[in-house]
Motif scaffolding. Structure first.
Motif, short mmCIF file in Angstrom:
data_model
loop_
_atom_site.label_atom_id
_atom_site.label_comp_id
_atom_site.label_asym_id
_atom_site.label_seq_id
_atom_site.Cartn_x
_atom_site.Cartn_y
_atom_site.Cartn_z
N GLN A 174 0.80 -1.23 0.00
CA GLN A 174 0.00 0.00 0.00
C GLN A 174 0.83 1.28 0.00
O GLN A 174 0.31 2.36 0.30
CB GLN A 174 -1.00 -0.01 1.18
CG GLN A 174 -1.98 -1.17 1.10
CD GLN A 174 -2.89 -1.27 2.30
OE1 GLN A 174 -2.50 -0.95 3.40
NE2 GLN A 174 -4.11 -1.74 2.09
N GLN A 204 2.33 1.34 3.64
CA GLN A 204 1.40 2.48 3.71
C GLN A 204 2.08 3.84 3.66
O GLN A 204 1.41 4.87 3.81
CB GLN A 204 0.49 2.38 4.95
CG GLN A 204 -0.43 1.17 4.93
CD GLN A 204 -1.52 1.25 5.96
OE1 GLN A 204 -1.30 1.75 7.05
NE2 GLN A 204 -2.70 0.75 5.64
N VAL A 248 -7.48 -1.00 4.91
CA VAL A 248 -6.66 -1.49 6.01
C VAL A 248 -5.57 -2.41 5.45
O VAL A 248 -5.79 -3.12 4.47
CB VAL A 248 -7.54 -2.26 7.04
CG1 VAL A 248 -6.71 -3.19 7.91
CG2 VAL A 248 -8.31 -1.27 7.89
N THR A 280 0.10 -6.84 8.36
CA THR A 280 1.42 -7.39 8.09
C THR A 280 1.46 -8.91 8.21
O THR A 280 0.64 -9.51 8.92
CB THR A 280 2.44 -6.76 9.06
OG1 THR A 280 3.75 -6.91 8.51
CG2 THR A 280 2.39 -7.40 10.44
N GLN A 286 -8.11 2.53 6.67
CA GLN A 286 -6.73 2.98 6.39
C GLN A 286 -5.74 2.64 7.50
O GLN A 286 -4.58 3.05 7.42
CB GLN A 286 -6.69 4.48 6.08
CG GLN A 286 -7.46 4.85 4.80
CD GLN A 286 -7.14 6.25 4.32
OE1 GLN A 286 -6.92 7.14 5.12
NE2 GLN A 286 -7.08 6.43 3.01
N SER A 287 -6.18 1.90 8.52
CA SER A 287 -5.22 1.53 9.57
C SER A 287 -4.19 0.55 9.02
O SER A 287 -4.47 -0.22 8.10
CB SER A 287 -5.96 0.88 10.75
OG SER A 287 -6.85 1.80 11.33
N GLY A 288 -3.00 0.59 9.63
CA GLY A 288 -1.93 -0.32 9.24
C GLY A 288 -1.55 -1.17 10.45
O GLY A 288 -1.09 -0.65 11.46
N SER A 312 -1.89 4.19 11.67
CA SER A 312 -0.82 3.47 11.00
C SER A 312 0.50 3.89 11.64
O SER A 312 0.99 4.97 11.38
CB SER A 312 -0.81 3.82 9.50
OG SER A 312 0.24 3.16 8.84
N PRO A 313 1.08 3.10 12.55
CA PRO A 313 0.61 1.78 12.98
C PRO A 313 -0.64 1.88 13.86
O PRO A 313 -0.83 2.86 14.59
CB PRO A 313 1.79 1.23 13.77
CG PRO A 313 2.61 2.40 14.17
CD PRO A 313 2.37 3.46 13.16
N ALA A 314 -1.47 0.84 13.81
CA ALA A 314 -2.76 0.82 14.50
C ALA A 314 -2.59 0.72 16.01
O ALA A 314 -1.76 -0.04 16.51
CB ALA A 314 -3.61 -0.35 14.00
N GLN A 369 -3.62 9.59 -0.37
CA GLN A 369 -3.68 8.78 0.85
C GLN A 369 -4.55 9.37 1.95
O GLN A 369 -4.59 8.83 3.05
CB GLN A 369 -2.27 8.47 1.39
CG GLN A 369 -1.43 7.65 0.42
CD GLN A 369 -0.20 7.07 1.08
OE1 GLN A 369 0.41 7.71 1.93
NE2 GLN A 369 0.18 5.86 0.70
#
Lengths: 311, 311, 311
Positions: free
Chosen positions: A249, A267, B250, B253, B267-269, B283-285, C267
């Motif tokens: 992403q 991301q 989202v 990993t 859109q969270s990572g 991101s990071p969540a 984004q």
């Protein structure tokens, strides 16, 4: 793109109905965009801000909307609308051809290459040896694929550049006459989209590996042995140097260069060129440890507020 | 994956031309990756850092690049390159077969199932009853689909794992001989890509619903009644437990586990495993309210700077 | 959607086996969702929180799970499960038809339009003049495409809405009987997915240009001359007004309205409606300069901590 044979400046001017500055028989070999243009080629420019860049580029002929002084050894094509006339040339030299079959008669397929069902292969496509093209792949006209290349299902090579000029009556499209060039030992995952160059090539170099659902814009060059994860979006005219890793992403803005062996974490959003041999994170992306430090700092704000209350 | 029938350790060693430690007739039933390997299976390991994990896993046979002490009740295959030899076994037991038609003769399609035009269905695919497979879907060899499953147009089930080993001469691919398994009452949107397991299965369990353009990596398991929105990217070897909700874009990993009934906002990572019954963002969540609080704190910095100036 | 002909309230009540409040011959012309419903249409509501909104909407008939007071000039259909009965009506008026060929006999294709190989065109689709539909595109039943439209390879128009009701036994799907409507001079890139409306239309208005791998949810309306970059995800029931620009990987939440000439940078994540004539950035998106200022402020925290230590 190069023309099938050299043309004279006068012949080109007649195709687009323009004036020209230079010798009638000044030779013209092709046309291209400014960041990859070569000697012998036409480039176009329609904004005074970019005149100098175009006139000083490697292009031998500048299609321009003002009768400026012509640089030594070069020629000019004078047009009231260079964008429109650049499109005319693309249309003249690369007309759209419909395909009567799923694999065009004019495509060349190398020995040992397997084409699975429901694949579309356009006119003048060349595919090398020992490739595996999975079902429902679409390869537009003129794309070039090397040896030992795998392309997974649903991927599209050679759709048009996303490149428009805003006119009062609506968006005017810059036609795409370029190609997609995939070198040897490249793997491309499922449902990727790799757009053709406008008049140049979109290139993926030897040994690079792409996961699924990746977007690669027009005229972008991806170096050797790069690793690109799912849902990465790379805009047009980007240069990714060798052995770069892009995690899931990631987005990269138009025109940026990513240096050799750079690693960009998932991301991240890249808004400018980045040096190689470094790991990046965030949107906009910065050196990763620095970015993570900033995120840790944010967590100290309540403590800061507490201290200030006491003072 | 399980082999068509049990093999002896000696037979397996002959296929890859390796030494072995254990009884000639030690039975071997299949091969798999470490996080899902079962008794009777081969697992491979080529880095001392992971030796213990592999030797203590459920695997009965460890394909390894050092003659270590063999654990009680297990066997070893000794290879100078376990990655290459694991690939040899995959190639031996799951050779790639070209398909001569859009629906392979060896595929089984249940009663009441509708296959729309331009669908590709590979060898040994099984599809249950009352499914609806929309146009231009690609289903690679050996995939298994339950009853009452809907798959929308352009989706690809069973493309290869994105899994490479870096060698001096370039990336070496870990071959994919596993499957995609879709259970009953699952809906999959348009243009999704669900990769096959390397030697195990990528599984989507009963009643889960996927929107469009979702990527699911190799060997990942998605639990029951999950809801996954568009453009979500889930890497390989992820475990999503039951009734998890993932909103749009989202990213998760490789190797992470997401607990039951977790909700991950758009859109969270996700960079690590997350507990269930909790809502996450960023991101990071992080836990969502905590993350939003941090964002609110950032807006207080100008006020802090103002106060400090006065002090 | 409009019914093929007007029906009486009594006829509709008989299809779903429900009670009704209103005249037997009260005319019903169609059904739709609340944000686009018109006079003469049925709307459904099954939560007291939304009763007033439904009863005061433009709908002439409200399918509801409580015998409330009927507003003047309107009618009610009383059901213990309005969601289920709304689905019954969709199924009655828009039954799923299988297609025996890649281009349905009932599709209408305008003069000068080119359909490339492996395209699927469903029942009752209408495509205007001088369109170019590239290979492996899927167009579901009832979609409407104007003149001079280009659709690149692998794109899917008209897949079902991602809209489920949670029931104790699992997710219950809201059936999609609506359409996708693409107006004149729209370009759609490769591998996009544009879902149909539930009972209304998903519309892309004249002159808008979409890049590759874009997701547009059910019942969303995209205005005229919008520019939308790759990997953008737009949820259902969104309204994008005219001349909006969305850069790569932007996400927009369900139900939001984006005002005329807004620009949303790459984004960004849009969690609520946004005013026009403004540039936005970030996740969640805020006015861009404000957001960039906040990011700059974060870098001052180490300096703040240093100062506080001295105090």
């Amino acid at each position: 793109m190069k023309f099938p044979k050299a043309h004279t400046l006068k012949e080109i001017a007649e195709i687009i109905g323009s004036e020209f500055v230079g010798d009638d028989v000044f030779p013209v070999f092709g046309m291209n965009e400014i960041h990859v243009v070569e000697e012998g080629d036409i480039v176009f420019v329609d904004h005074p801000k970019y005149y100098d860049k175009a006139l000083q580029s490697k292009a031998s002929v500048v299609l321009i909307n003002k009768k400026v002084e012509c640089p030594e050894g070069k020629a000019l094509l004078i047009s009231d609308d260079p964008f429109r006339d650049f499109n005319r040339l693309t249309r003249h030299f690369k007309p759209f051809q419909t395909a009567g079959a799923s694999v065009s008669d004019t495509a060349e397929i190398g020995e040992g290459t397997i084409i699975q069902p429901n694949v579309f292969i356009g006119n003048h496509v060349k595919i090398g040896k020992n490739c595996l093209i999975h079902p429902n792949v679409t390869i537009y006209d003129n794309c070039i694929i090397g040896n030992n290349v795998t392309i997974h299902a649903g991927t599209v090579l050679g759709a048009d550049a996303f490149y428009y000029k805003k006119r009062p009556e609506g968006f005017d499209k810059l036609l795409s006459g370029g190609r997609v060039v995939i070198e040897d030992h490249v793997d491309i995952g499922a449902s990727c989209t790799i757009d053709r160059g406008v008049t140049g090539d979109t290139t993926i170099k030897e040994g690079s590996k792409l996961d699924n659902q990746i977007q690669v814009g027009h005229d972008t060059v991806i170096g050797k042995k790069c690793l690109i994860a799912s849902h990465v979006g790379i805009a047009g005219c980007v240069v990714i140097e060798d052995e770069v890793t892009l995690w899931g992403q990631v987005g990269i803005t138009s025109g940026a260069t990513i240096g050799t062996k750079a690693v960009i974490l998932a991301q991240s959003g890249v808004a400018k060129s980045l040096e190689g041999h470094t790991t990046y994170f965030g949107s906009p992306a910065e050196e990763a440890r620095e970015k993570l430090k900033q995120m840790a700092h944010v967590k100290k704000i309540p403590e800061i507020l507490e201290k200030l209350k006491k003072n």
